[in-house]
Design a protein around this motif. Structure first.
Motif, PDB file in Angstrom:
ATOM      1  N   ARG A 190      49.204 147.801  41.307  1.00  0.00           N
ATOM      2  CA  ARG A 190      50.548 148.248  40.929  1.00  0.00           C
ATOM      3  C   ARG A 190      51.253 147.187  40.097  1.00  0.00           C
ATOM      4  NH1 ARG A 190      50.948 150.450  46.271  1.00  0.00           N
ATOM      5  NH2 ARG A 190      52.284 148.716  46.907  1.00  0.00           N
ATOM      6  N   GLU A 191      51.026 145.913  40.427  1.00  0.00           N
ATOM      7  CA  GLU A 191      51.628 144.830  39.648  1.00  0.00           C
ATOM      8  C   GLU A 191      51.130 144.843  38.209  1.00  0.00           C
ATOM      9  OE1 GLU A 191      51.009 141.107  41.519  1.00  0.00           O
ATOM     10  OE2 GLU A 191      52.261 141.562  43.266  1.00  0.00           O
TER      11      GLU A 191
ATOM     12  N   PRO B 278      48.645 146.905  46.034  1.00  0.00           N
ATOM     13  CA  PRO B 278      49.757 146.231  45.346  1.00  0.00           C
ATOM     14  C   PRO B 278      49.303 145.400  44.157  1.00  0.00           C
ATOM     15  CG  PRO B 278      49.278 145.159  47.449  1.00  0.00           C
ATOM     16  CD  PRO B 278      48.471 146.428  47.419  1.00  0.00           C
ATOM     17  N   GLU B 279      48.072 144.867  44.196  1.00  0.00           N
ATOM     18  CA  GLU B 279      47.563 144.092  43.068  1.00  0.00           C
ATOM     19  C   GLU B 279      47.487 144.956  41.813  1.00  0.00           C
ATOM     20  OE1 GLU B 279      46.813 140.915  42.949  1.00  0.00           O
ATOM     21  OE2 GLU B 279      47.016 140.411  45.083  1.00  0.00           O
TER      22      GLU B 279
END
Length: 254
Positions: free
Chosen positions: A62-63, A59-60
């Motif tokens: 993707r952000e 998720p890091e």
């Protein structure tokens, strides 16, 4: 003919490396990837490819708009989901696998003090904690490019991976890289003792005890010149603002 399938153990040790490497260093000529490939008896290209597979779940990244490979395997997802929020278990499992494969640990564990008095448990607990500490240190220092985030000092022997939340608070966050800062040894001590803090805006703030010693050339050079400056940002895991807010309110001595 298709290549041999990846085992769970191979995926675990590769994921441990993934969690320690910035995305921009996941290339086949990276010495750490070459070393792991030799251990796995795979090509550096295949290990680098697997690292990028794991990036698909991060998720890091993707952000930041960074994408990994599409159509990754089910086994990759299962290993990611098992360890994504548990750095301590990942570190311990990875190190135990490498110890069994190589016959010796890659961590310096002999000088660690036991953390439990229960018979038969001291060595196991000691090793687990030290492995986790090594993973935390390596991850934080790599993320800050082996430079103090305040002073820019780049001598690894003089750098510490500082916990924002103290070791005794919220054990589940002990190995979270967003609970870490790369600080030189002097700034680390001052941060740990609450003589300085870093605001959620990533700005350095000094406490009264340091400011009262402002006539000292050492204090001027080591501390005062950084007051109000922003820290250097890490490559992957910025400090958690809630953790910094806790340090500001509960540890910092204005």
């Amino acid at each position: 003919m298709a290549g041999r399938l990846w085992t769970q153990e191979e995926l675990i040790v590769t994921l441990a490396l993934y969690r320690a490497l910035p995305f921009g260093r996941m290339y086949k000529t990276n010495p750490e990837i070459i070393a792991l490939a030799a251990t796995l008896r795979r090509t550096p290209s295949s290990v680098a490819f697997k690292l990028v597979n794991f990036a698909s779940f991060d998720p890091e990244l993707r952000e930041r708009g960074v994408k990994g490979m599409a159509n990754v395997g089910k086994a990759d997802r299962e290993v990611w989901d098992r360890y994504a929020d548990d750095w301590g278990t990942l570190a311990g499992e990875s190190e135990r696998i490498l110890i069994r494969w190589n016959g010796a640990s890659h961590s310096s564990i002999e000088d660690e003090e036991p953390i439990t008095d229960y018979a038969g448990q001291e060595r196991q607990a000691t090793v687990r904690v030290r492995i986790g500490q090594n993973l935390f240190r390596n991850s934080v220092l790599r993320d800050y490019r082996f430079r103090c985030c305040i002073s820019d000092l780049a001598i690894p022997e003089l750098l510490n991976a500082s916990h924002i939340l103290p070791w005794s608070k919220k054990p589940q966050e002990r190995l979270n890289p967003r609970n870490g800062l790369c600080l030189n040894a002097t700034l680390d001590r001052a941060f740990d003792r609450g003589l300085m803090t870093i605001l959620p805006t990533l700005t350095v703030r000094l406490g009264g005890e340091i400011k009262r010693a402002s006539d000292s050339p050492f204090v001027q050079e080591t501390f005062l010149r950084f007051e109000g400056r922003q820290i250097n940002r890490p490559e992957r895991f910025p400090p958690d603002p809630d953790f910094l807010a806790y340090h500001n309110s509960e540890i910092f001595r204005p």
